[in-house]
Motif scaffolding. Structure first.
Motif, short mmCIF file in Angstrom:
data_model
loop_
_atom_site.label_atom_id
_atom_site.label_comp_id
_atom_site.label_asym_id
_atom_site.label_seq_id
_atom_site.Cartn_x
_atom_site.Cartn_y
_atom_site.Cartn_z
N THR A 74 0.79 -1.24 -0.05
CA THR A 74 0.05 -0.03 -0.04
C THR A 74 0.80 1.12 0.10
N GLU A 75 2.30 0.96 0.11
CA GLU A 75 3.15 2.32 0.16
C GLU A 75 3.96 2.48 -1.36
N THR A 76 4.21 3.59 -1.59
CA THR A 76 5.02 3.84 -2.52
C THR A 76 6.21 3.34 -2.66
N ALA A 77 6.88 2.61 -3.87
CA ALA A 77 8.28 2.21 -3.68
C ALA A 77 8.74 2.49 -5.15
N SER A 78 10.09 2.43 -5.26
CA SER A 78 10.67 2.77 -6.57
C SER A 78 11.66 2.04 -6.86
N LEU A 79 11.92 1.78 -8.08
CA LEU A 79 13.36 1.22 -8.52
C LEU A 79 14.50 2.30 -8.63
N GLU A 80 15.39 1.97 -7.86
CA GLU A 80 16.46 2.82 -7.44
C GLU A 80 17.77 2.60 -8.22
N ALA A 81 18.22 1.54 -8.73
CA ALA A 81 19.29 1.12 -9.41
C ALA A 81 19.11 -0.32 -10.15
N ILE A 82 19.95 -0.40 -11.22
CA ILE A 82 20.28 -1.58 -12.21
C ILE A 82 21.61 -2.16 -11.87
N SER A 83 22.08 -3.39 -11.70
CA SER A 83 23.48 -3.75 -11.84
C SER A 83 23.31 -4.99 -12.54
N ILE A 124 20.80 -11.48 -20.57
CA ILE A 124 21.70 -10.99 -19.85
C ILE A 124 21.37 -10.97 -18.61
N PRO A 125 22.37 -10.97 -17.60
CA PRO A 125 21.98 -10.98 -16.09
C PRO A 125 21.71 -9.55 -15.49
N LEU A 126 20.60 -9.26 -14.83
CA LEU A 126 20.18 -7.95 -14.32
C LEU A 126 19.73 -8.35 -12.89
N GLU A 127 20.31 -7.14 -11.97
CA GLU A 127 19.61 -7.01 -10.78
C GLU A 127 18.99 -5.62 -10.48
N LEU A 128 17.67 -5.80 -10.21
CA LEU A 128 16.79 -4.55 -9.80
C LEU A 128 16.70 -4.27 -8.46
N SER A 129 17.21 -3.07 -7.94
CA SER A 129 17.16 -2.75 -6.48
C SER A 129 15.97 -1.86 -6.29
N PHE A 130 15.24 -2.10 -5.42
CA PHE A 130 13.97 -1.04 -5.02
C PHE A 130 14.39 -0.48 -3.68
N SER A 131 13.56 0.60 -3.51
CA SER A 131 13.70 1.58 -2.27
C SER A 131 13.31 0.73 -0.95
N THR A 132 12.53 -0.65 -1.21
CA THR A 132 12.00 -1.45 -0.11
C THR A 132 13.15 -2.07 0.52
N GLY A 133 14.46 -2.07 -0.24
CA GLY A 133 15.62 -3.14 0.04
C GLY A 133 15.44 -4.56 -0.60
N GLN A 134 14.49 -4.61 -1.34
CA GLN A 134 14.12 -5.83 -2.36
C GLN A 134 15.15 -5.79 -3.51
N THR A 135 15.57 -6.98 -3.94
CA THR A 135 16.56 -6.86 -5.20
C THR A 135 15.96 -8.18 -5.99
N ILE A 136 15.68 -7.86 -6.99
CA ILE A 136 15.16 -8.83 -8.15
C ILE A 136 16.38 -9.25 -9.07
N SER A 137 16.68 -10.49 -9.02
CA SER A 137 17.77 -11.14 -10.04
C SER A 137 17.14 -11.81 -11.35
N LEU A 138 17.39 -11.37 -12.46
CA LEU A 138 16.68 -11.96 -13.70
C LEU A 138 17.85 -12.23 -14.63
N GLN A 139 17.41 -13.27 -15.58
CA GLN A 139 17.82 -13.62 -16.82
C GLN A 139 17.11 -12.90 -18.00
N VAL A 140 17.53 -11.69 -18.41
CA VAL A 140 16.75 -10.64 -19.06
C VAL A 140 16.96 -11.11 -20.66
N PRO A 141 16.01 -11.13 -21.54
CA PRO A 141 16.06 -11.35 -23.07
C PRO A 141 16.42 -9.95 -23.53
#
Length: 202
Positions: A74-83, A124-141
């Protein structure tokens, strides 16, 4: 009447397999399941969902992150960084805010750019980091700028050497090579993506 008993038994035996077949259907109908038909990759493991994530490459070593981000809180979150664990860097971008219970389409002006060692057809491997502290690791086409992707607006560079306009290498040579690739390399040729409407195969 004794002569009716075998008929009654036979009818009962016919009903039992049918009842078993119906009971095996359960309540998990296909229409209740998440539909993952997509050219991208999905992750629904946390408060922030990444949906249909792809990199749209318009030249070798230059791409734009597209897909959608969904916020289940219910709270606003944001994508902060990509590595990335590979030779890939994200350009400067304004944090992508996703309101509570909201969804953001990254192709609608988020301007998240990537440069590095990749081209259309790669994963390609990417990691999406959010303001919530969550990081999502993906294999992105990595997809090329053909058909439905031509409607995606070209991102506006935010400045800095990692912006898409700067090219994939620090000396800028890859930027020129990337432009040439778009014109001459079959990697970025759209003719193999879909048949010509009305064409007849011989």
């Amino acid at each position: 009447m004794p002569h009716l008993r075998p008929t009654a038994i036979a009818g009962l035996l016919l009903l039992i397999p049918a009842a078993g077949a119906l009971s095996s259907c359960g309540f998990h109908y296909p229409t209740d399941r998440v539909n993952n038909i997509s050219a991208g990759v999905n992750d629904r493991g946390g408060d922030m969902d990444a949906l249909g994530i792809r990199v749209l490459a318009r030249a070798k070593g230059e791409g734009q992150l597209i897909g959608a981000l969904s916020n289940s809180t219910t709270e606003t979150a944001s994508l902060e960084a990509i590595s990335s664990s590979a030779s890939i860097q994200a350009g400067k971008f304004k944090p992508v805010e996703v309101t509570g219970r909201g969804t953001v389409n990254l192709a609608d002006g988020s301007d998240v750019t990537l440069t590095g060692d990749f081209t259309a057809g790669d994963v390609i491997p990417l990691e999406l980091s959010f303001s919530t502290g969550q990081t999502i690791s993906l294999q992105v086409p990595v997809v090329k700028d053909c058909y439905q992707y031509t409607a995606v607006p070209t991102p506006t560079p935010q400045g800095g050497k990692n912006s898409a306009s700067a090219g994939a290498s620090s000396d800028g040579a890859a930027a020129d090579a990337g432009g040439a690739e778009t014109d001459g390399d079959a990697t970025f040729n759209c003719s193999d993506q879909a048949p010509t409407p009305g064409a007849v195969e011989h």
